[in-house]
Design an enzyme around this catalytic site. Structure first.
Site, PDB file in Angstrom:
ATOM      1  N   TYR A 190       0.880  -1.168   0.000  1.00  0.00           N
ATOM      2  CA  TYR A 190       0.000   0.000   0.000  1.00  0.00           C
ATOM      3  C   TYR A 190       0.920   1.221   0.000  1.00  0.00           C
ATOM      4  O   TYR A 190       2.065   1.111  -0.444  1.00  0.00           O
ATOM      5  CB  TYR A 190      -0.875  -0.129   1.262  1.00  0.00           C
ATOM      6  CG  TYR A 190      -1.989   0.856   1.417  1.00  0.00           C
ATOM      7  CD1 TYR A 190      -2.980   1.018   0.449  1.00  0.00           C
ATOM      8  CD2 TYR A 190      -2.088   1.621   2.582  1.00  0.00           C
ATOM      9  CE1 TYR A 190      -4.016   1.922   0.629  1.00  0.00           C
ATOM     10  CE2 TYR A 190      -3.132   2.521   2.768  1.00  0.00           C
ATOM     11  CZ  TYR A 190      -4.079   2.662   1.785  1.00  0.00           C
ATOM     12  OH  TYR A 190      -5.097   3.561   1.963  1.00  0.00           O
ATOM     13  N   ARG A 240      -6.012  11.302  -9.803  1.00  0.00           N
ATOM     14  CA  ARG A 240      -5.296  11.967  -8.695  1.00  0.00           C
ATOM     15  C   ARG A 240      -4.840  10.901  -7.702  1.00  0.00           C
ATOM     16  O   ARG A 240      -5.374  10.732  -6.630  1.00  0.00           O
ATOM     17  CB  ARG A 240      -6.243  12.965  -8.017  1.00  0.00           C
ATOM     18  CG  ARG A 240      -5.591  13.852  -7.021  1.00  0.00           C
ATOM     19  CD  ARG A 240      -6.598  14.848  -6.467  1.00  0.00           C
ATOM     20  NE  ARG A 240      -6.276  15.202  -5.117  1.00  0.00           N
ATOM     21  CZ  ARG A 240      -6.688  14.536  -4.047  1.00  0.00           C
ATOM     22  NH1 ARG A 240      -7.434  13.454  -4.167  1.00  0.00           N
ATOM     23  NH2 ARG A 240      -6.375  14.950  -2.841  1.00  0.00           N
ATOM     24  N   LYS A 298      -6.095  -1.284  -2.539  1.00  0.00           N
ATOM     25  CA  LYS A 298      -7.202  -1.071  -1.601  1.00  0.00           C
ATOM     26  C   LYS A 298      -7.894  -2.397  -1.299  1.00  0.00           C
ATOM     27  O   LYS A 298      -8.280  -2.678  -0.171  1.00  0.00           O
ATOM     28  CB  LYS A 298      -8.217  -0.088  -2.197  1.00  0.00           C
ATOM     29  CG  LYS A 298      -7.704   1.320  -2.246  1.00  0.00           C
ATOM     30  CD  LYS A 298      -7.809   1.974  -0.883  1.00  0.00           C
ATOM     31  CE  LYS A 298      -7.034   3.268  -0.860  1.00  0.00           C
ATOM     32  NZ  LYS A 298      -7.158   4.016   0.384  1.00  0.00           N
ATOM     33  N   GLU A 357     -12.152   5.781  -5.611  1.00  0.00           N
ATOM     34  CA  GLU A 357     -10.784   5.968  -5.134  1.00  0.00           C
ATOM     35  C   GLU A 357      -9.975   6.852  -6.080  1.00  0.00           C
ATOM     36  O   GLU A 357      -9.922   6.583  -7.290  1.00  0.00           O
ATOM     37  CB  GLU A 357     -10.115   4.585  -5.033  1.00  0.00           C
ATOM     38  CG  GLU A 357      -8.750   4.608  -4.393  1.00  0.00           C
ATOM     39  CD  GLU A 357      -8.771   5.055  -2.937  1.00  0.00           C
ATOM     40  OE1 GLU A 357      -9.676   4.642  -2.195  1.00  0.00           O
ATOM     41  OE2 GLU A 357      -7.885   5.833  -2.562  1.00  0.00           O
ATOM     42  N   ASP A 358      -9.348   7.886  -5.551  1.00  0.00           N
ATOM     43  CA  ASP A 358      -8.395   8.701  -6.304  1.00  0.00           C
ATOM     44  C   ASP A 358      -8.934   9.296  -7.602  1.00  0.00           C
ATOM     45  O   ASP A 358      -8.250   9.287  -8.642  1.00  0.00           O
ATOM     46  CB  ASP A 358      -7.105   7.899  -6.561  1.00  0.00           C
ATOM     47  CG  ASP A 358      -6.274   7.771  -5.290  1.00  0.00           C
ATOM     48  OD1 ASP A 358      -6.623   8.445  -4.296  1.00  0.00           O
ATOM     49  OD2 ASP A 358      -5.304   7.006  -5.279  1.00  0.00           O
ATOM     50  N   ASP A 365     -13.373   7.097  -0.456  1.00  0.00           N
ATOM     51  CA  ASP A 365     -12.374   6.964   0.609  1.00  0.00           C
ATOM     52  C   ASP A 365     -11.557   8.235   0.809  1.00  0.00           C
ATOM     53  O   ASP A 365     -11.251   8.613   1.933  1.00  0.00           O
ATOM     54  CB  ASP A 365     -11.449   5.787   0.302  1.00  0.00           C
ATOM     55  CG  ASP A 365     -10.471   5.557   1.435  1.00  0.00           C
ATOM     56  OD1 ASP A 365     -10.905   5.642   2.599  1.00  0.00           O
ATOM     57  OD2 ASP A 365      -9.286   5.325   1.161  1.00  0.00           O
ATOM     58  N   ASP A 366     -11.213   8.914  -0.292  1.00  0.00           N
ATOM     59  CA  ASP A 366     -10.370  10.121  -0.155  1.00  0.00           C
ATOM     60  C   ASP A 366     -11.096  11.202   0.631  1.00  0.00           C
ATOM     61  O   ASP A 366     -10.478  11.954   1.371  1.00  0.00           O
ATOM     62  CB  ASP A 366      -9.988  10.665  -1.527  1.00  0.00           C
ATOM     63  CG  ASP A 366      -9.374   9.587  -2.372  1.00  0.00           C
ATOM     64  OD1 ASP A 366      -8.313   9.097  -2.005  1.00  0.00           O
ATOM     65  OD2 ASP A 366      -9.994   9.191  -3.383  1.00  0.00           O
ATOM     66  N   ASN A 370       1.346  14.596   2.825  1.00  0.00           N
ATOM     67  CA  ASN A 370       2.122  13.444   2.339  1.00  0.00           C
ATOM     68  C   ASN A 370       2.788  13.841   1.032  1.00  0.00           C
ATOM     69  O   ASN A 370       2.306  14.739   0.348  1.00  0.00           O
ATOM     70  CB  ASN A 370       1.172  12.278   2.051  1.00  0.00           C
ATOM     71  CG  ASN A 370       0.558  11.714   3.312  1.00  0.00           C
ATOM     72  OD1 ASN A 370       1.229  11.510   4.296  1.00  0.00           O
ATOM     73  ND2 ASN A 370      -0.740  11.481   3.248  1.00  0.00           N
TER      74      ASN A 370
HETATM   75  P1  NAI Z   1      -5.028  20.370  -2.524  1.00  0.00           P
HETATM   76  O1  NAI Z   1      -4.096  20.767  -3.604  1.00  0.00           O
HETATM   77  O2  NAI Z   1      -6.478  20.310  -2.814  1.00  0.00           O
HETATM   78  O3  NAI Z   1      -4.830  21.348  -1.270  1.00  0.00           O
HETATM   79  C1  NAI Z   1      -3.642  21.985  -0.905  1.00  0.00           C
HETATM   80  C2  NAI Z   1      -4.005  23.401  -0.511  1.00  0.00           C
HETATM   81  O4  NAI Z   1      -2.863  24.013   0.062  1.00  0.00           O
HETATM   82  C3  NAI Z   1      -4.446  24.241  -1.713  1.00  0.00           C
HETATM   83  O5  NAI Z   1      -5.657  24.884  -1.440  1.00  0.00           O
HETATM   84  C4  NAI Z   1      -3.294  25.212  -1.866  1.00  0.00           C
HETATM   85  O6  NAI Z   1      -3.712  26.466  -2.381  1.00  0.00           O
HETATM   86  C5  NAI Z   1      -2.812  25.334  -0.434  1.00  0.00           C
HETATM   87  N1  NAI Z   1      -1.466  25.880  -0.359  1.00  0.00           N
HETATM   88  C6  NAI Z   1      -0.452  25.742  -1.236  1.00  0.00           C
HETATM   89  N2  NAI Z   1       0.613  26.448  -0.842  1.00  0.00           N
HETATM   90  C7  NAI Z   1       0.270  27.048   0.306  1.00  0.00           C
HETATM   91  C8  NAI Z   1       0.945  27.922   1.179  1.00  0.00           C
HETATM   92  N3  NAI Z   1       2.203  28.317   0.948  1.00  0.00           N
HETATM   93  N4  NAI Z   1       0.297  28.351   2.279  1.00  0.00           N
HETATM   94  C9  NAI Z   1      -0.964  27.954   2.532  1.00  0.00           C
HETATM   95  N5  NAI Z   1      -1.661  27.152   1.724  1.00  0.00           N
HETATM   96  C10 NAI Z   1      -1.053  26.697   0.624  1.00  0.00           C
HETATM   97  O7  NAI Z   1      -4.498  18.970  -1.986  1.00  0.00           O
HETATM   98  P2  NAI Z   1      -5.236  17.988  -0.972  1.00  0.00           P
HETATM   99  O8  NAI Z   1      -5.832  16.887  -1.695  1.00  0.00           O
HETATM  100  O9  NAI Z   1      -6.101  18.797  -0.088  1.00  0.00           O
HETATM  101  O10 NAI Z   1      -4.017  17.378  -0.157  1.00  0.00           O
HETATM  102  C11 NAI Z   1      -3.176  18.194   0.626  1.00  0.00           C
HETATM  103  C12 NAI Z   1      -2.225  17.331   1.419  1.00  0.00           C
HETATM  104  O11 NAI Z   1      -2.898  16.658   2.446  1.00  0.00           O
HETATM  105  C13 NAI Z   1      -1.532  16.244   0.578  1.00  0.00           C
HETATM  106  O12 NAI Z   1      -0.175  16.179   0.940  1.00  0.00           O
HETATM  107  C14 NAI Z   1      -2.219  14.996   0.993  1.00  0.00           C
HETATM  108  O13 NAI Z   1      -1.389  13.856   0.871  1.00  0.00           O
HETATM  109  C15 NAI Z   1      -2.526  15.302   2.444  1.00  0.00           C
HETATM  110  N6  NAI Z   1      -3.603  14.466   2.971  1.00  0.00           N
HETATM  111  C16 NAI Z   1      -3.361  13.671   4.065  1.00  0.00           C
HETATM  112  C17 NAI Z   1      -4.338  12.841   4.555  1.00  0.00           C
HETATM  113  C18 NAI Z   1      -4.104  11.960   5.737  1.00  0.00           C
HETATM  114  O14 NAI Z   1      -3.222  12.181   6.485  1.00  0.00           O
HETATM  115  N7  NAI Z   1      -4.880  10.923   5.921  1.00  0.00           N
HETATM  116  C19 NAI Z   1      -5.639  12.782   3.917  1.00  0.00           C
HETATM  117  C20 NAI Z   1      -5.795  13.662   2.790  1.00  0.00           C
HETATM  118  C21 NAI Z   1      -4.806  14.481   2.350  1.00  0.00           C
END
Ligand code: NAI
Length: 584
Positions: A120, A175, A193, A264-265, A287-288, A438
């Protein structure tokens, strides 16, 4: 549960007939000899008994010693450890899965902490990126937007009929994890998954069908790769995309009525839209969005318990107000509303920061989903950065608000600076800090820094896995908000009680079930359970989800809350060899 293990299945690989009896403990089959050895579900390799070898045409086809499943597993583990790197380990385990499914699940279940990151995330990302180059044995179903009329026949060719499948896991590969668009390689995330459903919750692997919707790819590297195995054109969007997805969903409803459809994704926009469109029409789950929401809510609930600050009194800064950040805010806000707060009061507990600084009403770049959390301009009058190009910074927000909780979903490595974290620690006794981005190198902070900067007071949950941290002579265990802790239990609970929908209450029940496993007696205790507890945790989550479904009337009539535990246990498969006899 009646009908759980179908009495006769005709499978596609070499078409052996298999009759399954006695809750899966006895298989009868017309496969024999080498055909039997090459069938992953029937193959036991050197563990076939003398009697089975004689009866099934295996005499002379195996070395003479009859080996116990445990020593087979030990040999596999030894071979696994000799693989030179993580990707080789992943390829090795996939080959085992395609050769001897029971042994694969036995070994992975036995070494789940070590092997989950291989089958995974994060290693699966490599398998997805290298899909077309490493391709060997096809698994799952491939549906092409260029041939929508083949959807039905593709499902029929799988050989599985309506009683055979509990869960369909589908991706369009747009994605994937943190690595973007990988087209048809997205099949590997659905297979990953599926594997985790079986490893974590014991759902019978053959009852989960991975599907990829190949709608093209915008990944130039793939489009130019002569070995790419998917449709060689850009992603089809708009009406044609929606029509294709609708044809797919209709076929699923027709062929596998009552199944749980797991998305998923998908790309952010499509993910939200498709879930909204289908969530009241069939039993479905993203799931996301929902799995992530449930696991982060679990982290929030257990940190609330540990910090002693009630949820309604938390002041929460979301850094990175994108899909995940806003999804998390929505989930926490709903939990606040369920506890009796008004929608407006709940929204007022949040300060969202995006690339233009604090999200303020009427400011540039505020998105539709951020609007409920945008602060009123008069509130931030005189704040440093107000009206400037960069906007109001994290440090300024922390200084003014004195938040109790800081959640990062920005992908900005190191964004939780020493200055910001020290400022936060001034204003609250036990600052809850969750750098969730991540992969590891994008994490907003490292746990050892957070502990150093807060004199060991921080309550930490990360998105990526971090090892234990030594601080002040104590070993701190860091909880990881890993979806694998929650979605397998949600799936198991849903299918065990044959729920007709996955509701918000079922998801909240899942989050509460995870949080209830945490007793944070000492600062160094983790805020989420570890992967080594996956099996018992998934059972616990499944029972809570099943009971919530019964309570809401989502399970078929007649099933009572007290029946759920038994239904869950009955639905669980153990990776043990059945006795195999010739079909008589
Ligand atoms: P996304 O691209 O939709 O969101 C990222 C956001 O951060 C955007 O709105 C962007 O404008 C903002 N951003 C970029 N640069 C910035 C800065 N300098 N200052 C403030 N904001 C800024 O991406 P998504 O899908 O929301 O994922 C974000 C992160 O969260 C990824 O690394 C993902 O792997 C992680 N994540 C972790 C999860 C977990 O721990 N289970 C679950 C879902 C996401």
């Amino acid at each position: 549960m009646k009908g759980r293990y179908p009495s006769v299945i005709e499978t596609t690989s070499r078409h052996p007939l298999v009759r399954i009896k006695d809750s899966g403990r006895i298989f009868e089959t017309d496969a024999h000899g080498r055909g039997l050895l090459s069938h992953p579900r029937l193959n036991k390799g050197t563990a076939f008994s003398e009697q089975e070898r004689k009866a099934l045409g295996l005499t002379g086809l195996l070395p003479p010693a009859v080996i116990s499943p445990q020593s087979q597993a030990d040999r596999i583990y030894e071979q696994y450890q000799r693989q030179p790197n993580d990707e080789a380990k992943q390829v090795y385990l996939t080959a085992l899965q395609n050769r001897n499914e029971t042994l694969f699940y036995r070994v992975v279940t036995e070494h789940v902490e070590e092997m989950l990151p291989i089958i995974y995330t994060p290693t699966i990302a490599l398998a997805i990126q290298h899909f077309s180059h490493e391709f060997r044995t096809p698994q799952g179903i491939y549906l092409s937007i260029d041939k929508p009329d083949d959807i039905e026949v593709s499902f029929r060719n799988s050989g599985f009929t309506k009683d055979d499948i509990d869960i369909v896991v589908v991706s369009d590969g747009e994605r994937i994890l943190g690595i973007g668009d990988w087209g048809v390689g997205g099949i590997n995330i659905t297979i990953g998954k599926k594997t985790v459903y079986s490893v974590a919750a014991g759902i019978y692997p053959r009852r989960i069908l991975p599907v990829v919707l190949d709608v093209g790819t915008n990944n130039k590297q793939l489009l130019e790769d002569p070995l790419y195995l998917g449709n060689r054109h850009e992603r089809v969007t708009g009406e044609a995309y929606d029509r294709f997805v609708e044809m797919f969903v209709s076929a699923v409803e027709r062929i596998y009525p009552g199944v749980l459809l797991h998305w998923e994704d998908f790309g952010g926009q499509n993910a939200r839209r498709l879930l909204e469109k289908y969530k009241n029409r069939l039993c479905t789950f993203n799931d996301d969005m929902q799995g992530t929401g449930a696991i982060t809510l679990a982290a929030v609930l257990s940190s609330v318990k540990a910090s002693g600050v009630p949820l309604q009194e938390q002041k929460i800064v979301i850094f990175g107000a994108g899909t995940a950040g806003i999804g998390i805010a929505d989930q926490i806000r709903q939990a606040m509303e369920r506890s009796g707060m008004s929608a407006a009061d709940a929204a007022a507990r949040f300060w969202c920061i995006d690339r233009y600084g604090l999200v303020v009403q009427g400011a540039e770049g505020v998105t539709e989903v951020q609007k409920p959390y945008a602060r009123r301009p008069e509130e931030v009058e005189g704040w440093q950065g107000r009206g400037g190009k960069e906007g109001i910074s994290l440090v300024e927000v922390i200084r003014r608000v004195q938040p109790t909780m800081l959640i990062g979903a920005s992908t900005v490595s190191g964004a939780f600076t020493e200055e910001a974290v020290r400022e936060m620690a001034k204003g609250t006794k036990m600052p809850v800090i969750m750098p969730l981005s991540n992969p590891t190198e994008k994490s907003e902070a490292k746990p050892d820094d957070l502990l150093n900067w807060t004199d060991g007071k921080a309550l930490i949950v990360t998105g990526s896995p971090f090892g234990d941290v030594e601080y002040n002579g104590k070993t701190y265990k860091i909880g990881q908000a890993n979806n694998a802790l929650v979605y397998p239990g949600i799936g198991l609970g849903t299918v065990a009680v044959k729920a007709s929908r996955v509701t918000d209450n079922m998801l909240t029940a899942a989050a509460e079930a995870v949080a209830s496993k945490i007793t944070h007696n000492k600062p160094e205790d983790p805020l989420l359970p570890g992967v080594h507890e996956l099996r018992s945790l998934s059972r616990h989550v499944a029972i809570a989800v099943g009971q919530a479904a019964v309570k809401e009337g989502m399970a078929p009539g007649g099933l009572q809350a007290q029946d759920v535990e038994r239904a869950v246990d009955k639905a669980v498969w153990q990776a043990e060899y059945p006795e195999i006899h010739p079909l008589g």
